[in-house]
Structures are given as C-alpha cells and as structure tokens.
Design an enzyme around this catalytic site. Structure first.
Site, PDB file in Angstrom:
ATOM      1  N   ASP A 128      76.303 -26.231 105.928  1.00  0.00           N
ATOM      2  CA  ASP A 128      76.273 -25.126 104.974  1.00  0.00           C
ATOM      3  C   ASP A 128      77.380 -24.120 105.339  1.00  0.00           C
ATOM      4  O   ASP A 128      78.545 -24.511 105.492  1.00  0.00           O
ATOM      5  CB  ASP A 128      74.868 -24.497 104.966  1.00  0.00           C
ATOM      6  N   HIS A 153      69.921 -30.671 101.241  1.00  0.00           N
ATOM      7  CA  HIS A 153      70.966 -29.842 101.838  1.00  0.00           C
ATOM      8  C   HIS A 153      70.822 -29.655 103.334  1.00  0.00           C
ATOM      9  O   HIS A 153      71.806 -29.410 104.017  1.00  0.00           O
ATOM     10  CB  HIS A 153      70.962 -28.472 101.146  1.00  0.00           C
TER      11      HIS A 153
END
Length: 333
Positions: free
Chosen positions: A102, A306
C-alpha cells in the site's frame, strides 16, 4: 527460532521510529500501509528469520509508537524515504532490500528510485510503480456534487479524522474487511462497497461499507485489537497526512522525472484488490517494465485482496523468499 526484538530508534531531528525485528543476516526492511502498523508483517518476520534474513519492520512516521510531527508538510515522500535512510544509518546497515505494501509500496519504490546505493532491491505489494502525474493529483481525481474520490475526501484536515476516530474498532473492522478478498471479487459493474473509490459527501467513507458479522480467517481478534490500540493512541492524522502531500510530492519529484528504478524488483497484487478497480490501474501495471527495467515478476495472488501480507502470508512469503534467495545467489542482497 530467534526472538522478536522491539526498540525505539532515534533517526535525527528529535524523531524516533518504533521498530520490530527478527532474525540475522542480510537486511529486509518492511514498510506497512494505511491503516496498518508494523503488526501487518507479523507473518513475514518469523518466515524471513528462518530463511536467514534480518527482517526489520518499523511503524512509519505518524503511526503506532513512532514520532508523528504535527506539520502535515513533514509527510512528503522525501521525508518518508529520508526516515528509512536514517534508520539504516542508526542500525549501522549499509543497505537493505526494501519491501512495501500500500503506501509502504509507494515509499519502497521511491526509496529504490532515489537511493539504489542503500536499497539494493525492492518488492512491492498492491501498488505499482507509477510515473510522475501529468497534472497535480487533486486535479486528476474525480468528484461531483454527490461524491468525491477518497483521496480528495482525505484532504481537508480534521474531516476524515473525525469520522475515522469516532469508533476506531469499527473503522478498522470495516476498512480491513472491505479492501480484502473476503469482500468478494471486483467485477465490471460490481457494486461491492469499495473503500478506494468514491465517497459520499453526505454519508462519508464508512457508512456504505459492510460490517462483517465475524472477522475473516486471516485476521484474529488479537490482531485487530493490536491495530485498534495503535490507532486509539496515535489517531489517523499521521497516515492521512501522507495523502495530503500528493500534490506536493509531484512538485518535489519534478527533478527526478524520467528516472527509472534500476534495482531488481518484484511486484505482487491480489486478484480481488480493490485498487484494481481504479480506472487505468491494470494498464499502469502492464506498463511497469518501462519504469522498472529489472522487474523480475508481476504475480497475481488468486482470491486475495489488498492486504496481501496478512491475507495470503504463505504465498507472499514464498514469492519474497525466492526473490531474496535469487538476489543472494547473484550477490545483490
């Protein structure tokens, strides 16, 4: 197995980073994302240690027990990369392989881009290397009378903080689930709530997101509790300040426009990563070799979302350790 070590490391200018590490050997620096802390790497630390590496996971600036400057201008990409260079200096390390997820991936890419002498290889999870935007990001992201892109929602100091800090446990439960593979596949026309999409001006970010009846199998209650403790102490302002420097980062990186990542690189992304639903993201991933000429692999992890390091630790560890062993074999690591 070598024990986990915790320490507070001074990195200059009165700032400190809380660091968790495990193992001995070539250094591997692990950079978390938003909203996470070094606890996101709980599965990688022991695996890397067993494989013969020194795994180092800091709480990044503004997170957990690390320093959190109040000036949002102190969260530019150059500050964040500078923290990691200073961390290597403080730990007496000449170089390290840098791994990021991220926001940590964005930092890792730029660390490898700007300081290949200190970061000899890079592995990124979820976020590909991107070129300098043609215009300020705030002008590129969509908005209308009813909603605005989540990065724009994060821009006004105090607004997102008020919503996210109202009930930290609920915030994290919703965000971690909504961006995970457990929320379901992201298909064309799919209306699964996406935390990385448009935010209702009336409802805010969290209201449309599902609250899971139970945590997904990859997130134990004690793990969620660790994140809740960290953000209950630090708040979300530090992490949100990363987004508030997007336009400034574009300005600061102008002098490096056209520079390529010249170290070995690995990229992996979850098949169900909500970020893949962003317009143009798949094209950006496909075009990465132009910016990262030594990209060894772009791996797609099936059914994962994610939070790859947390959701699919076995697959991530296998890919990462294979990459590191290849580096060691050719003398890079």
């Amino acid at each position: 197995m070598t024990p986990t070590r915790h320490q507070t490391v001074a990195i200059g200018d009165g700032l400190t980073l809380h660091v968790t590490e495990q193992g001995q050997g070539p250094a591997v620096l692990l950079c978390h994302g938003f909203p996470e802390t070094s606890h996101a790497w709980r599965h990688q630390l022991p695996a890397l240690a067993v494989a013969g590496y020194r795994a180092i996971a800091p709480d990044l600036r503004g997170y957990g027990s690390s320093s959190a400057p109040t000036d949002q201008g102190q969260y530019s990409i150059l500050h964040l990369v500078g923290d990691l260079v200073a961390l290597l200096d403080a730990l007496a390390l000449d170089r390290a392989v840098i791994v990021g997820s991220d926001w940590g991936a964005t930092i890792a890419w730029h660390a490898a881009l700007l300081r290949p002498d200190r970061f000899c290889a890079v592995a990124a999870l979820g976020v590909p290397m991107m070129g300098r935007p043609p215009r300020p990001p705030s002008q590129l992201f969509p908005q209308n009378a009813e909603a605005l892109f989540y990065t724009l929602y994060f821009q006004q100091p105090g607004v997102a903080e008020q919503e996210l800090e109202r009930d930290v446990a609920t915030t994290l439960r919703k965000l971690l689930f909504a961006a995970s593979g457990d929320a379901g596949p992201r298909l064309p026309g799919d209306h699964t709530p996406n935390p990385f999409g448009m935010v209702s001006r009336a409802q805010g970010l969290l209201a449309p997101l599902n609250t899971p009846a139970r945590l997904p199998a990859w997130l134990e209650e004690e793990d969620l509790a660790a994140f809740v403790r960290a953000f209950s102490t630090s708040g979300f302002q530090g992490g949100l300040n990363y987004y508030r420097n997007l336009d400034r980062n574009r300005e600061l990186m102008a002098m490096f426009s056209g520079l390529k990542v010249q170290v070995p690189a690995l990229f992996m992304v979850g098949e169900r990563d909500a970020g893949l639903s962003m317009p143009g993201m798949r094209d950006i991933i496909a075009a990465m070799p132009a910016l990262v000429p030594h990209l060894t692999r772009s791996a797609i992890i099936e059914r994962a979302g994610h939070w790859l390091a947390q959701e699919r630790p076995q697959e991530v560890n296998a890919l990462l350790i294979d990459f590191l062993n290849q580096l060691a074999g050719n003398g890079t690591a």
